[in-house]
Design an enzyme around this catalytic site. Structure first.
Site, PDB file in Angstrom:
ATOM      1  N   ALA A 129       0.677  -1.277  -0.424  1.00 33.25           N
ATOM      2  CA  ALA A 129       0.083  -0.590  -0.356  1.00 33.25           C
ATOM      3  C   ALA A 129       1.019   1.193  -0.239  1.00 33.25           C
ATOM      4  O   ALA A 129       2.272   1.037   0.439  1.00 33.25           O
ATOM      5  CB  ALA A 129      -0.802  -0.013   0.819  1.00 33.25           C
ATOM      6  N   PHE A 130       0.291   2.480  -0.376  1.00 29.58           N
ATOM      7  CA  PHE A 130       1.332   3.048  -1.194  1.00 29.58           C
ATOM      8  C   PHE A 130       1.472   4.041   0.428  1.00 29.58           C
ATOM      9  O   PHE A 130       2.802   4.607   0.773  1.00 29.58           O
ATOM     10  CB  PHE A 130       0.846   4.537  -1.064  1.00 29.58           C
ATOM     11  CG  PHE A 130       0.308   5.910  -0.567  1.00 29.58           C
ATOM     12  CD1 PHE A 130      -1.643   5.127   0.794  1.00 29.58           C
ATOM     13  CD2 PHE A 130      -0.052   6.995   0.125  1.00 29.58           C
ATOM     14  CE1 PHE A 130      -2.018   6.242   0.937  1.00 29.58           C
ATOM     15  CE2 PHE A 130       0.046   7.641   0.943  1.00 29.58           C
ATOM     16  CZ  PHE A 130      -1.844   7.002   1.880  1.00 29.58           C
ATOM     17  N   LYS A 131       1.166   3.436   1.702  1.00 27.90           N
ATOM     18  CA  LYS A 131       1.698   4.703   2.904  1.00 27.90           C
ATOM     19  C   LYS A 131       3.126   4.452   3.274  1.00 27.90           C
ATOM     20  O   LYS A 131       3.709   4.206   3.924  1.00 27.90           O
ATOM     21  CB  LYS A 131       1.267   3.382   4.212  1.00 27.90           C
ATOM     22  CG  LYS A 131      -0.585   4.532   4.244  1.00 27.90           C
ATOM     23  CD  LYS A 131      -1.608   4.447   5.287  1.00 27.90           C
ATOM     24  CE  LYS A 131      -2.546   4.915   5.068  1.00 27.90           C
ATOM     25  NZ  LYS A 131      -3.816   4.463   4.507  1.00 27.90           N
ATOM     26  N   ASP A 132       3.715   2.732   2.642  1.00 22.52           N
ATOM     27  CA  ASP A 132       5.009   2.390   2.421  1.00 22.52           C
ATOM     28  C   ASP A 132       6.099   3.445   2.082  1.00 22.52           C
ATOM     29  O   ASP A 132       7.476   3.517   2.704  1.00 22.52           O
ATOM     30  CB  ASP A 132       5.745   1.145   1.986  1.00 22.52           C
ATOM     31  CG  ASP A 132       4.848  -0.278   2.743  1.00 22.52           C
ATOM     32  OD1 ASP A 132       4.041  -0.153   4.306  1.00 22.52           O
ATOM     33  OD2 ASP A 132       4.224  -0.616   2.032  1.00 22.52           O
ATOM     34  N   MET A 168       5.666   5.624   5.802  1.00 24.49           N
ATOM     35  CA  MET A 168       6.024   5.232   6.879  1.00 24.49           C
ATOM     36  C   MET A 168       7.897   4.820   6.694  1.00 24.49           C
ATOM     37  O   MET A 168       8.486   4.803   7.770  1.00 24.49           O
ATOM     38  CB  MET A 168       5.701   4.044   6.549  1.00 24.49           C
ATOM     39  CG  MET A 168       4.673   3.857   8.278  1.00 24.49           C
ATOM     40  SD  MET A 168       3.823   5.163   9.260  1.00 24.49           S
ATOM     41  CE  MET A 168       2.553   4.455   9.150  1.00 24.49           C
TER      42      MET A 168
END
Ligand SMILES: *Cc1c(COP(=O)(O)O)cnc(C)c1O
Length: 486
Positions: free
Chosen positions: A122-125, A128
């Site tokens: 997911a793009f949150k990587d 993060m």
């Protein structure tokens, strides 16, 4: 570079000072005192840069209190082809966020920007992973430690755990609702065996988890003693990391700075699209920023009417694009601050109104709180909404026409983007997750499983490490204290 609060009553801080914290003491969110600008010459020079070096150029404009050589080491460690390796056939992992043109027709272009090739799909990587390295670096310098306490219904928790696993000075305590996440998401989190990661499955729903996190964040004595921090989407460094891929997307889709592009962003907490707004404020030639929502259409309502009306949790729909199931958009205040010409007093008044009355109204109609809605067009914001049937239809259609399987959130984006295609201005849809994460809906749409990247084939059968606990704040506090020894 100094950072100020959207509510105008907190002392200015440096990048490193706000890095580990959450809200400003006055309840606002931090923003730079002025947006650094990007010149045409810089954009030209950046066209050829590898992603990690572009990230350095952007980051050093914001993190002016960290030596450039250190920032360079951090971005080099973060943005490497082996971290973002979950590419589709034909994509080059070294590009980190490769573009894929889906369609060129009558002068319009519909493009997907892959942001989900990192460890949790997911793009949150994207943000993060950088945060993990920045935290470890900063804590080591201060000889300090940090215990991250959060609640997740899926993507945020796993991205945080994969970013913080094995990092010195950091522990993660992550609450999730017991047996409520998908099998894939559960397996992703619970199969981590790192001793600094603690998964707590709470016998309750997501709101029970969230309430306990809020209770701890209001308990100053406990929070200070246990060195509790968060990594939620209001974290400023996460927003900065996201600015980078808007610039990369722009540079990859164009050949000269005379050209413009638009972005459509599957949106929930307004964190991702807020970074697009900042990229544009810095001078990146972005035409439109389109917020795509699901059935939870708080943002679509605002961008159509100027009325911001948060929902109660009982009014929040559980949808098949669950990472966009929000009742209020926690980063939205940053945009409102700019829209109100950075008038902290008015922002404070409006957001007290959100607490008291559930919203505010900038439509300019009689009795409204202001008329700034007329400036929305000048800021280039548009919006649209996509519901379950649209999602299924879009997944089928993109599969049939272009041979690409997209996830449910990205499908909301493609559905809305198609309403705003403009000749001469490429439309880039941000791909916020890979379909394997939301296989149940892919099954429903296509009658078969989503493809899984290599290494994820048997994730559900890996041994899992987690503790089941009652939604009992006292017990959870004791659990944390026992593991931190503080
Ligand atoms: C978090 C998330 C979103 C929403 O992003 P915001 O920054 O909250 O607007 C959209 N899609 C996916 C897959 C996500 O994980």
């Amino acid at each position: 570079m100094q950072y100020v609060s959207t509510r105008g009553q907190a002392a200015p801080q440096s990048f490193s000072e706000i890095l580990l914290g959450g809200l400003a003491p006055d309840g606002g969110l931090y923003l730079p005192a002025q947006y650094p600008q990007i010149s045409g010459a810089e954009l030209d020079a950046w066209r050829k840069l590898p992603y990690a070096d572009l990230a350095l150029q952007v980051l050093k404009k914001f993190a002016t209190d960290i030596p450039e050589a250190d920032l360079h080491a951090l971005t080099r460690k973060t943005y490497t082809a082996d971290v973002y390796r979950n590419v589709r056939a034909g994509e080059d992992a070294a590009q980190i966020t490769p573009l894929r043109v889906l369609e060129e027709k009558n002068g319009t272009e519909l493009i997907l920007q892959a942001l989900s090739n990192g460890p949790t799909l997911a793009f949150k990587d994207m943000a993060m992973q950088l945060l993990g390295h920045l935290f470890e670096y900063t804590l080591a310098k201060q000889d300090a430690e940090l215990n991250i306490f959060g609640a997740t219904s899926g993507d945020t928790g796993s991205a945080a755990e994969y970013a913080m696993r094995g990092k010195k000075g950091i522990r993660v305590f992550m609450l999730s609702p017991h047996k409520k996440m998908s099998a894939f998401q559960t397996a992703q989190m619970f199969s981590l065996q790192d001793p600094n990661i603690f998964n707590i499955a709470v016998e309750g729903v997501f709101d029970d988890c969230q309430d306990m996190v809020k209770a701890v964040s209001n308990d100053l004595e406990y929070k200070t003693r246990q060195k509790i921090g968060t990594v939620n989407s209001i974290n400023w460094a996460r927003v900065v990391a996201q600015v980078v891929y808007y610039i990369r997307g722009y540079l990859s889709a164009t050949t000269s700075n005379e050209q413009k592009v638009s972005f459509t962003v599957p949106s929930g907490n307004f964190g991702n699209i807020c970074a697009g707004h900042i990229a544009r404020m810095m001078g990146v030639p972005i035409d439109k920023l389109v917020a795509a929502t699901n059935e939870n259409d708080v943002l679509d309502e605002f961008f159509r009417t100027g009325v911001y009306r948060v929902r109660k949790s009982a009014e929040t729909y559980h949808t098949t694009s669950p990472s966009m199931d929000i009742s209020k958009a926690s980063n939205f205040e940053r945009f409102i601050y700019d829209l109100l010409d950075r008038d902290g007093d008015r922002v404070r008044a409006l957001f007290s109104k959100v607490e008291a009355d559930g919203g505010f109204d900038l439509s300019g109609n009689p009795g409204s709180d202001g008329d700034e809605f007329k400036k929305i067009v000048q800021y280039g914001f548009l919006s649209g909404k996509s519901i379950h049937q649209d999602r299924l239809q879009t997944i089928r259609d993109v599969q049939a026409q272009y041979g690409v399987t997209i996830d449910t959130h990205t499908a909301d984006g493609v559905k809305v983007a198609r309403e705003y295609l403009t000749p001469g201005i490429p439309m880039i849809v941000l791909e916020t997750a890979l379909p394997a994460k939301f296989n149940e809906t892919i099954q429903e749409a296509l009658g078969r499983d989503a493809e899984r990247p290599a290494g994820f084939e048997n994730i559900e059968s890996l041994p899992q490490r987690f503790d089941v606990m009652a939604p009992d704040l006292a017990q959870i506090k004791t659990y944390i204290a026992r593991h931190t020894g503080l």
